[in-house]
Design a protein around this motif. Structure first.
Motif, PDB file in Angstrom:
ATOM      1  N   TYR A   1       0.837  -1.200   0.000  1.00 32.53           N
ATOM      2  CA  TYR A   1       0.000   0.000   0.000  1.00 32.53           C
ATOM      3  C   TYR A   1       0.874   1.254   0.000  1.00 32.53           C
ATOM      4  O   TYR A   1       1.964   1.253   0.570  1.00 32.53           O
ATOM      5  CB  TYR A   1      -0.928   0.025   1.216  1.00 32.53           C
ATOM      6  N   ALA A   2       0.381   2.288  -0.647  1.00 29.01           N
ATOM      7  CA  ALA A   2       1.082   3.571  -0.683  1.00 29.01           C
ATOM      8  C   ALA A   2       0.088   4.696  -0.449  1.00 29.01           C
ATOM      9  O   ALA A   2      -1.079   4.595  -0.834  1.00 29.01           O
ATOM     10  CB  ALA A   2       1.768   3.757  -2.033  1.00 29.01           C
TER      11      ALA A   2
ATOM     12  N   VAL B   1       6.988   0.134 -11.781  1.00 29.80           N
ATOM     13  CA  VAL B   1       7.163   0.358 -13.217  1.00 29.80           C
ATOM     14  C   VAL B   1       8.620   0.628 -13.565  1.00 29.80           C
ATOM     15  O   VAL B   1       9.204  -0.034 -14.418  1.00 29.80           O
ATOM     16  CB  VAL B   1       6.273   1.536 -13.691  1.00 29.80           C
ATOM     17  N   LYS B   2       9.225   1.625 -12.882  1.00 31.62           N
ATOM     18  CA  LYS B   2      10.575   2.056 -13.237  1.00 31.62           C
ATOM     19  C   LYS B   2      11.319   2.530 -12.006  1.00 31.62           C
ATOM     20  O   LYS B   2      10.739   3.148 -11.128  1.00 31.62           O
ATOM     21  CB  LYS B   2      10.481   3.205 -14.251  1.00 31.62           C
ATOM     22  N   ASN B   3      12.614   2.197 -11.957  1.00 33.31           N
ATOM     23  CA  ASN B   3      13.467   2.708 -10.888  1.00 33.31           C
ATOM     24  C   ASN B   3      14.770   3.180 -11.510  1.00 33.31           C
ATOM     25  O   ASN B   3      15.582   2.381 -11.955  1.00 33.31           O
ATOM     26  CB  ASN B   3      13.734   1.638  -9.831  1.00 33.31           C
TER      27      ASN B   3
ATOM     28  N   GLU C   1       8.982   4.845  -9.910  1.00 33.58           N
ATOM     29  CA  GLU C   1       7.624   5.010 -10.415  1.00 33.58           C
ATOM     30  C   GLU C   1       6.845   3.720 -10.166  1.00 33.58           C
ATOM     31  O   GLU C   1       7.312   2.639 -10.512  1.00 33.58           O
ATOM     32  CB  GLU C   1       7.648   5.363 -11.896  1.00 33.58           C
ATOM     33  N   ILE C   2       5.664   3.879  -9.560  1.00 31.15           N
ATOM     34  CA  ILE C   2       4.821   2.727  -9.246  1.00 31.15           C
ATOM     35  C   ILE C   2       3.451   2.894  -9.889  1.00 31.15           C
ATOM     36  O   ILE C   2       2.990   4.014 -10.085  1.00 31.15           O
ATOM     37  CB  ILE C   2       4.666   2.524  -7.711  1.00 31.15           C
ATOM     38  N   GLU C   3       2.835   1.770 -10.212  1.00 35.02           N
ATOM     39  CA  GLU C   3       1.483   1.802 -10.767  1.00 35.02           C
ATOM     40  C   GLU C   3       0.507   1.478  -9.644  1.00 35.02           C
ATOM     41  O   GLU C   3       0.649   0.458  -8.964  1.00 35.02           O
ATOM     42  CB  GLU C   3       1.344   0.785 -11.896  1.00 35.02           C
ATOM     43  N   THR C   4      -0.475   2.372  -9.441  1.00 36.06           N
ATOM     44  CA  THR C   4      -1.481   2.176  -8.404  1.00 36.06           C
ATOM     45  C   THR C   4      -2.866   2.164  -9.052  1.00 36.06           C
ATOM     46  O   THR C   4      -2.996   2.355 -10.252  1.00 36.06           O
ATOM     47  CB  THR C   4      -1.415   3.306  -7.357  1.00 36.06           C
ATOM     48  N   ALA C   5      -3.864   1.960  -8.222  1.00 36.00           N
ATOM     49  CA  ALA C   5      -5.242   1.979  -8.710  1.00 36.00           C
ATOM     50  C   ALA C   5      -5.625   3.366  -9.221  1.00 36.00           C
ATOM     51  O   ALA C   5      -6.476   3.502 -10.102  1.00 36.00           O
ATOM     52  CB  ALA C   5      -6.192   1.537  -7.606  1.00 36.00           C
ATOM     53  N   LEU C   6      -4.991   4.415  -8.682  1.00 36.53           N
ATOM     54  CA  LEU C   6      -5.285   5.789  -9.104  1.00 36.53           C
ATOM     55  C   LEU C   6      -4.540   6.177 -10.377  1.00 36.53           C
ATOM     56  O   LEU C   6      -4.913   7.121 -11.050  1.00 36.53           O
ATOM     57  CB  LEU C   6      -4.926   6.776  -7.996  1.00 36.53           C
ATOM     58  N   GLY C   7      -3.456   5.474 -10.671  1.00 36.64           N
ATOM     59  CA  GLY C   7      -2.643   5.784 -11.852  1.00 36.64           C
ATOM     60  C   GLY C   7      -1.164   5.678 -11.529  1.00 36.64           C
ATOM     61  O   GLY C   7      -0.769   5.129 -10.500  1.00 36.64           O
ATOM     62  N   LEU C   8      -0.339   6.234 -12.406  1.00 34.69           N
ATOM     63  CA  LEU C   8       1.111   6.196 -12.241  1.00 34.69           C
ATOM     64  C   LEU C   8       1.545   7.236 -11.207  1.00 34.69           C
ATOM     65  O   LEU C   8       1.099   8.374 -11.246  1.00 34.69           O
ATOM     66  CB  LEU C   8       1.777   6.485 -13.588  1.00 34.69           C
TER      67      LEU C   8
ATOM     68  N   LEU D   1       0.999  11.554  -7.589  1.00 31.64           N
ATOM     69  CA  LEU D   1       0.448  11.103  -8.852  1.00 31.64           C
ATOM     70  C   LEU D   1       1.084  11.858 -10.031  1.00 31.64           C
ATOM     71  O   LEU D   1       1.176  13.071 -10.011  1.00 31.64           O
ATOM     72  CB  LEU D   1      -1.068  11.361  -8.838  1.00 31.64           C
ATOM     73  N   ILE D   2       1.550  11.098 -11.037  1.00 33.90           N
ATOM     74  CA  ILE D   2       2.098  11.763 -12.238  1.00 33.90           C
ATOM     75  C   ILE D   2       1.049  11.771 -13.327  1.00 33.90           C
ATOM     76  O   ILE D   2       0.819  12.778 -13.964  1.00 33.90           O
ATOM     77  CB  ILE D   2       3.356  11.069 -12.795  1.00 33.90           C
TER      78      ILE D   2
END
Length: 133
Positions: free
Chosen positions: A62-63, A82-84, A101-108, A125-126
């Motif tokens: 969770y974040a 996604v990316k580090n 960069e992480i992918e969440t339910a809200l977006g990237l 959020l990006i």
């Protein structure tokens, strides 16, 4: 095996070698990186300098993601890393550090906290899921 943050291994400004005049001290001792991954929440408490406690997140799913447009923060599930940019190996293994960069339910989202030092994953959020007006 340990990590040592002393400066006795460095050379003098003249270019000569520094001779060891004392043993290694406890305050020069370091630790290995926590290397936070996605999974069941696991944290470790470590005694820091001056008796302070540092909470290291070993894994978490969770974040706390903040939307900069609205200013709202939500606790959301992390779908994947996604990316580090910190390390190519971290990128491959899905390790979460600051700036990853992480992918969440809200977006990237981009991680703004240091999970291995703070014990929590905070992100901004990006690119979110676009809502139809």
């Amino acid at each position: 095996m340990s990590v040592w943050h002393g400066d006795l291994h460095k050379k003098k400004s003249s270019g000569g070698r520094k001779r060891i005049y004392r043993i290694k001290r406890k305050f020069e001792q370091g630790t290995f990186a926590a290397e936070t991954t996605i999974g069941e929440p696991r944290k470790r408490c470590v005694r820091g300098y001056g008796g302070n406690l540092k909470i290291k997140a070993l894994s978490d799913n969770y974040a706390s993601v903040t939307d900069p447009k609205t200013g709202k923060t939500e606790k959301t599930e992390i779908l994947r890393a996604v990316k580090n940019r910190a390390n190519v190996d971290y990128n491959r293994r899905g390790v979460i550090t600051k700036g990853a960069e992480i992918e969440t339910a809200l977006g990237l989202a981009r991680v703004t906290s240091r999970p291995g030092n703070d014990g929590v994953i905070n992100a901004v959020l990006i690119s979110g899921k676009e809502e139809k007006a």
